[in-house]
Design a protein around this motif. Structure first.
Motif, PDB file in Angstrom:
ATOM      1  N   THR A  65      11.202  -1.980  -4.506  1.00 36.41           N
ATOM      2  CA  THR A  65      12.301  -2.290  -5.432  1.00 36.41           C
ATOM      3  C   THR A  65      11.776  -2.956  -6.696  1.00 36.41           C
ATOM      4  OG1 THR A  65      13.898  -2.512  -3.620  1.00 36.41           O
ATOM      5  CG2 THR A  65      14.442  -3.607  -5.694  1.00 36.41           C
ATOM      6  N   ILE A  66      10.913  -3.944  -6.530  1.00 37.60           N
ATOM      7  CA  ILE A  66      10.414  -4.683  -7.695  1.00 37.60           C
ATOM      8  C   ILE A  66       9.437  -3.835  -8.498  1.00 37.60           C
ATOM      9  CG2 ILE A  66       9.020  -6.673  -8.392  1.00 37.60           C
ATOM     10  CD1 ILE A  66      10.405  -8.287  -6.255  1.00 37.60           C
ATOM     11  N   GLU A  67       8.582  -3.078  -7.817  1.00 36.13           N
ATOM     12  CA  GLU A  67       7.674  -2.200  -8.550  1.00 36.13           C
ATOM     13  C   GLU A  67       8.441  -1.118  -9.299  1.00 36.13           C
ATOM     14  OE1 GLU A  67       4.957  -0.756  -5.625  1.00 36.13           O
ATOM     15  OE2 GLU A  67       3.561  -2.454  -5.854  1.00 36.13           O
ATOM     16  N   GLY A  68       9.605  -0.727  -8.754  1.00 38.57           N
ATOM     17  CA  GLY A  68      10.418   0.308  -9.384  1.00 38.57           C
ATOM     18  C   GLY A  68      11.307  -0.185 -10.505  1.00 38.57           C
ATOM     19  N   PHE A  69      11.307  -1.494 -10.747  1.00 39.42           N
ATOM     20  CA  PHE A  69      12.063  -2.036 -11.880  1.00 39.42           C
ATOM     21  C   PHE A  69      11.532  -1.386 -13.155  1.00 39.42           C
ATOM     22  CE2 PHE A  69      12.203  -5.694 -15.029  1.00 39.42           C
ATOM     23  CZ  PHE A  69      13.518  -5.482 -15.391  1.00 39.42           C
ATOM     24  N   GLY A  70      12.373  -0.687 -13.862  1.00 39.63           N
ATOM     25  CA  GLY A  70      11.910   0.157 -14.955  1.00 39.63           C
ATOM     26  C   GLY A  70      11.689  -0.543 -16.279  1.00 39.63           C
ATOM     27  N   HIS A  71      11.590  -1.881 -16.280  1.00 41.21           N
ATOM     28  CA  HIS A  71      11.550  -2.590 -17.557  1.00 41.21           C
ATOM     29  C   HIS A  71      10.365  -3.555 -17.672  1.00 41.21           C
ATOM     30  CE1 HIS A  71      15.555  -1.053 -18.649  1.00 41.21           C
ATOM     31  NE2 HIS A  71      15.859  -1.247 -17.380  1.00 41.21           N
ATOM     32  N   TRP A  72       9.321  -3.346 -16.883  1.00 40.24           N
ATOM     33  CA  TRP A  72       8.160  -4.221 -17.009  1.00 40.24           C
ATOM     34  C   TRP A  72       7.546  -4.111 -18.404  1.00 40.24           C
ATOM     35  CZ3 TRP A  72       7.878  -7.976 -13.797  1.00 40.24           C
ATOM     36  CH2 TRP A  72       8.334  -7.820 -12.482  1.00 40.24           C
ATOM     37  N   ALA A  73       7.455  -2.892 -18.923  1.00 40.68           N
ATOM     38  CA  ALA A  73       6.905  -2.719 -20.277  1.00 40.68           C
ATOM     39  C   ALA A  73       7.779  -3.423 -21.305  1.00 40.68           C
ATOM     40  CB  ALA A  73       6.777  -1.227 -20.609  1.00 40.68           C
ATOM     41  N   ASP A  74       9.103  -3.442 -21.089  1.00 40.16           N
ATOM     42  CA  ASP A  74      10.003  -4.143 -22.005  1.00 40.16           C
ATOM     43  C   ASP A  74       9.738  -5.647 -21.991  1.00 40.16           C
ATOM     44  OD1 ASP A  74      11.312  -1.788 -22.753  1.00 40.16           O
ATOM     45  OD2 ASP A  74      12.707  -1.929 -21.071  1.00 40.16           O
ATOM     46  N   LEU A  75       9.453  -6.186 -20.801  1.00 37.81           N
ATOM     47  CA  LEU A  75       9.143  -7.616 -20.708  1.00 37.81           C
ATOM     48  C   LEU A  75       7.891  -7.940 -21.512  1.00 37.81           C
ATOM     49  CD1 LEU A  75       9.643 -10.434 -19.477  1.00 37.81           C
ATOM     50  CD2 LEU A  75       8.223  -9.720 -17.535  1.00 37.81           C
ATOM     51  N   HIS A  76       6.838  -7.136 -21.333  1.00 36.65           N
ATOM     52  CA  HIS A  76       5.588  -7.389 -22.062  1.00 36.65           C
ATOM     53  C   HIS A  76       5.807  -7.272 -23.574  1.00 36.65           C
ATOM     54  CE1 HIS A  76       4.108  -7.279 -18.090  1.00 36.65           C
ATOM     55  NE2 HIS A  76       3.890  -5.977 -18.001  1.00 36.65           N
ATOM     56  N   GLU A  77       6.611  -6.301 -23.989  1.00 35.44           N
ATOM     57  CA  GLU A  77       6.868  -6.115 -25.416  1.00 35.44           C
ATOM     58  C   GLU A  77       7.705  -7.269 -25.969  1.00 35.44           C
ATOM     59  OE1 GLU A  77       6.919  -4.900 -29.212  1.00 35.44           O
ATOM     60  OE2 GLU A  77       5.606  -4.230 -27.587  1.00 35.44           O
ATOM     61  N   THR A  78       8.651  -7.777 -25.176  1.00 40.56           N
ATOM     62  CA  THR A  78       9.469  -8.908 -25.598  1.00 40.56           C
ATOM     63  C   THR A  78       8.594 -10.127 -25.891  1.00 40.56           C
ATOM     64  OG1 THR A  78      11.423  -8.177 -24.378  1.00 40.56           O
ATOM     65  CG2 THR A  78      11.270 -10.520 -24.848  1.00 40.56           C
ATOM     66  N   VAL A  79       7.589 -10.334 -25.049  1.00 42.96           N
ATOM     67  CA  VAL A  79       6.673 -11.457 -25.255  1.00 42.96           C
ATOM     68  C   VAL A  79       5.723 -11.164 -26.411  1.00 42.96           C
ATOM     69  CG1 VAL A  79       4.848 -12.852 -24.206  1.00 42.96           C
ATOM     70  CG2 VAL A  79       6.843 -12.181 -22.844  1.00 42.96           C
ATOM     71  N   PHE A  91       1.892 -18.924 -13.334  1.00 39.46           N
ATOM     72  CA  PHE A  91       1.341 -17.756 -14.016  1.00 39.46           C
ATOM     73  C   PHE A  91       2.133 -17.541 -15.303  1.00 39.46           C
ATOM     74  CE2 PHE A  91      -0.055 -17.372  -9.702  1.00 39.46           C
ATOM     75  CZ  PHE A  91      -1.328 -16.816  -9.798  1.00 39.46           C
ATOM     76  N   VAL A  92       1.424 -17.543 -16.427  1.00 35.34           N
ATOM     77  CA  VAL A  92       2.062 -17.561 -17.736  1.00 35.34           C
ATOM     78  C   VAL A  92       1.660 -16.327 -18.540  1.00 35.34           C
ATOM     79  CG1 VAL A  92       2.397 -18.837 -19.880  1.00 35.34           C
ATOM     80  CG2 VAL A  92       1.985 -20.086 -17.736  1.00 35.34           C
ATOM     81  N   GLU A  93       2.663 -15.595 -19.015  1.00 40.59           N
ATOM     82  CA  GLU A  93       2.441 -14.536 -19.995  1.00 40.59           C
ATOM     83  C   GLU A  93       2.994 -15.040 -21.321  1.00 40.59           C
ATOM     84  OE1 GLU A  93       3.515  -9.827 -20.905  1.00 40.59           O
ATOM     85  OE2 GLU A  93       3.858 -10.674 -18.890  1.00 40.59           O
ATOM     86  N   SER A  94       2.163 -15.000 -22.360  1.00 44.61           N
ATOM     87  CA  SER A  94       2.571 -15.611 -23.627  1.00 44.61           C
ATOM     88  C   SER A  94       2.135 -14.765 -24.813  1.00 44.61           C
ATOM     89  CB  SER A  94       1.972 -17.021 -23.743  1.00 44.61           C
ATOM     90  OG  SER A  94       0.555 -16.970 -23.650  1.00 44.61           O
ATOM     91  N   THR A  95       2.711 -15.072 -25.965  1.00 49.65           N
ATOM     92  CA  THR A  95       2.356 -14.377 -27.193  1.00 49.65           C
ATOM     93  C   THR A  95       0.916 -14.701 -27.562  1.00 49.65           C
ATOM     94  OG1 THR A  95       3.224 -16.227 -28.483  1.00 49.65           O
ATOM     95  CG2 THR A  95       4.705 -14.392 -28.069  1.00 49.65           C
ATOM     96  N   PRO A  96       0.248 -13.825 -28.295  1.00 46.51           N
ATOM     97  CA  PRO A  96      -1.140 -14.089 -28.707  1.00 46.51           C
ATOM     98  C   PRO A  96      -1.256 -15.417 -29.445  1.00 46.51           C
ATOM     99  CG  PRO A  96      -0.553 -11.815 -29.169  1.00 46.51           C
ATOM    100  CD  PRO A  96       0.709 -12.496 -28.746  1.00 46.51           C
ATOM    101  N   GLY A  97      -2.254 -16.204 -29.059  1.00 41.24           N
ATOM    102  CA  GLY A  97      -2.482 -17.483 -29.704  1.00 41.24           C
ATOM    103  C   GLY A  97      -1.652 -18.628 -29.164  1.00 41.24           C
TER     104      GLY A  97
END
Length: 404
Positions: A132-146, A169-175
């Motif tokens: 279910t979680i792997e099939g969430f179709g918006h992972w790329a949208d999350l990365h692009e939002t950040v 675990f932190v995903e953040s904008t460059p810099g």
């Protein structure tokens, strides 16, 4: 006079399991409100189901299309059923029992196949949840939002089994500056994309769900040590907070079981009631103390105390009015949909209800964390929406107005 409320808004989302539907209802009101008031969140930090909501709403709810994003996110929650989270207990239960018996008897070390591997790692088979979680179709949208800076940072909180630390675990904008590890509170910060593995690890409820390997370490639910990750949100730069939880911040607020009548004998709590009490304490007490600490510091600063260690952090807390608000919904749903003669043909939740003593009384508090039932989810969403509206009406100006 306290400094004017400026700086990034952070959203902190506590752990909850199936109760995450309540948090989804809260976010569906809070996010549009923040955007309307030109204070869209820049930081989102979640634990357990809060991590799932962080990824879900973070990916879908950009300020330029927040209402559509909210509706899509709520439909994701409304579409989750038991079969999307764990395999049928009726079908997988015998295998789980057999693996448990071979583990405690020592036969697991000599038997081949599924009964001779690493022993029993969880009571539920959650292979469907990974799909279910792997099939969430918006992972790329999350990365692009950040990446585009709509959100400066998103984070998922886990507990490392090997080191007994809280790992963020932190995903953040460059810099974006990475916080230093906090040795006093045993918190480590790790730069990482937030994906299915991080969310699954953050959501790995001990005993019920299996641990998840990230790198060389195994991880469990972040709520074990830090259910409401307020401090990480502040360390990531949040200057104003919205804290979302599925229990009230007040230590009072009712209990799941009614008091006994005068002269009536009181039966001792069974192991499941005791377990629910431990779970309640683990998830709530630290959260309550963290929110109260935040409030104490705010009062000190507002009174004129000067210290480089203190800063005023306006916040809004959104949670149900009573500790048993969501447990009561679970009890009603379990009793009506999975109790009595009807329950004999209802399958998994009937069995789980019976296993935890539901023939005498329903353990709504315990089962509410895994009750992925359509009626329960819908009612939790509605409760979250109404509680958010009340909280914003009462305290929303804390995030917008200069303090005096």
């Amino acid at each position: 006079m306290v400094q004017e409320h400026t700086g990034p808004v952070g959203i902190v989302i506590a752990g909850a399991g199936a109760r995450g539907a309540y948090e989804a209802g809260v976010l569906s009101v809070v996010l549009p409100w923040l955007v309307r008031n030109e204070t869209p969140p820049k930081i989102m930090v979640g634990t357990s189901a809060g991590a799932m909501n962080t990824a879900l709403f973070g990916a879908l709810c950009r300020p330029d299309d927040v209402l559509r994003g909210v509706e899509v996110a709520l439909e994701v929650w409304r579409g989750i059923g038991r079969e999307d989270v764990f395999r049928s207990v009726v079908l997988s239960g015998p295998v789980t029992l057999a693996r448990y018996l071979t583990s405690v008897t020592g036969l697991a070390s000599v038997l081949p196949g599924p009964f001779g591997d690493d022993g029993l790692t969880s009571m539920l088979n959650v292979a469907p949840l990974r799909r279910t979680i792997e099939g969430f179709g918006h992972w790329a949208d999350l990365h692009e939002t950040v990446r585009a800076g709509y959100l400066s940072a998103v984070a998922a909180v886990t507990t490392s089994v090997g080191t007994s630390t809280t790992d963020v675990f932190v995903e953040s904008t460059p810099g974006f500056p990475q916080p230093a590890d906090d040795a006093d509170r045993a918190v480590r910060y790790r730069h990482s994309e937030i994906g299915p593995d991080q969310v699954l690890a953050s959501s790995a409820i001990p005993i019920a769900f299996p641990p998840v390997q990230l790198g060389q370490e195994w991880h469990l639910d972040g709520g074990i040590r830090l259910n409401a990750p307020i401090k990480p949100a502040l360390e990531l730069g949040a200057a104003r907070l919205v804290v979302v939880a599925t229990h009230p911040v007040s230590a009072s607020g009712g209990t799941t079981l009614p008091p006994a009548a005068s002269g009536e004998s009181v039966a001792p709590p069974d192991v499941f009631t005791a377990g629910a009490t431990v779970l309640d304490a683990a998830l709530i007490d630290r959260m309550v103390e963290d929110v109260r600490s935040l409030d104490r510091v705010n009062r000190l600063v507002a009174s004129g105390a000067r210290s480089s260690e203190y800063r005023y952090v306006p916040y809004v807390f959104v949670g149900p009015p009573r500790r048993d608000s969501i447990a009561s919904i679970a009890k009603e749903v379990l009793d009506r949909r999975y109790g009595g003669l009807r329950g004999m043909f209802a399958g998994d939740y009937t069995l789980l209800n019976r296993l935890v003593g539901g023939t005498v009384r329903t353990h709504g508090e315990l089962l509410s964390f895994i009750l992925f039932d359509s009626e329960f989810i819908e009612r939790c969403i509605g409760l979250g929406q109404s509680d958010a509206a009340v909280a914003l009406a009462a305290d929303g100006t804390n995030l917008l107005q200069p303090a005096t």
